[in-house]
Design a protein around this motif. Structure first.
Motif, PDB file in Angstrom:
ATOM      1  N   UNK A 277     -55.061   5.813  -5.768  1.00 37.19           N
ATOM      2  CA  UNK A 277     -53.711   5.645  -5.514  1.00 37.19           C
ATOM      3  C   UNK A 277     -53.659   4.243  -4.650  1.00 37.19           C
ATOM      4  N   UNK A 278     -52.951   2.953  -5.130  1.00 36.91           N
ATOM      5  CA  UNK A 278     -53.065   1.944  -4.390  1.00 36.91           C
ATOM      6  C   UNK A 278     -52.723   2.030  -2.698  1.00 36.91           C
ATOM      7  N   UNK A 279     -51.788   2.889  -2.450  1.00 34.16           N
ATOM      8  CA  UNK A 279     -51.431   2.942  -0.961  1.00 34.16           C
ATOM      9  C   UNK A 279     -52.726   3.605  -0.237  1.00 34.16           C
ATOM     10  N   UNK A 280     -53.360   4.389  -0.939  1.00 38.56           N
ATOM     11  CA  UNK A 280     -54.640   4.937  -0.305  1.00 38.56           C
ATOM     12  C   UNK A 280     -55.826   4.114   0.016  1.00 38.56           C
ATOM     13  N   UNK A 281     -55.948   3.334  -1.098  1.00 37.08           N
ATOM     14  CA  UNK A 281     -56.628   2.406  -1.156  1.00 37.08           C
ATOM     15  C   UNK A 281     -56.555   0.999  -0.206  1.00 37.08           C
ATOM     16  N   UNK A 282     -55.260   0.858  -0.195  1.00 36.97           N
ATOM     17  CA  UNK A 282     -54.958  -0.104   0.781  1.00 36.97           C
ATOM     18  C   UNK A 282     -55.161   0.432   2.373  1.00 36.97           C
ATOM     19  N   UNK A 283     -54.710   1.551   2.521  1.00 36.68           N
ATOM     20  CA  UNK A 283     -55.179   2.352   4.040  1.00 36.68           C
ATOM     21  C   UNK A 283     -56.720   2.192   4.101  1.00 36.68           C
TER      22      UNK A 283
END
Length: 118
Positions: free
Chosen positions: A42-48
């Motif tokens: 998930x892009x949000x989790x990778x960003x975190x």
């Protein structure tokens, strides 16, 4: 069917829907939720995760960590925001290491804070 029976059926369906949605909201709010295998990229989790690596690089001397992947984790949502407890894989020079990170994101202004990086 009469108007009364249709109305009664509609009211039962509405009540069931609201109780189901409310129950799911209660379940998500305040409890740790595991990240499913489908959400690992998930892009949000990778960003975190990348935020945590970048922050650790800025806070530590002579560290050249590079994010590789997210392998596991869980999320907790409360009134103040979201806490991410993630297991990541990062490379430091030629060595691959696994790290446990915790990042908090404020729900109002979306400001992130690295809590731990082990």
């Amino acid at each position: 069917m009469t108007f009364q029976s249709n109305f009664l059926l509609l009211m039962v369906l509405v009540a069931f829907t609201f109780s189901h949605v409310f129950a799911d909201d209660q379940k998500l709010h305040g409890d740790w939720q595991s990240i499913s295998i489908n959400d690992i990229n998930n892009p949000k989790l990778v960003d975190i995760a990348k935020f945590a690596v970048n922050t650790e690089n800025m806070q530590s001397e002579n560290i050249g960590l590079e994010f590789q992947s997210l392998s596991d984790g869980r999320i907790k949502v409360d009134n103040n925001g979201t806490t991410y407890d993630l297991t990541i894989v990062a490379m430091e020079f030629d060595e691959v290491n696994v790290y446990e990170i915790v990042v908090f994101e404020n729900s109002k202004d979306h400001v992130r804070k690295l809590i731990s990086f082990d």
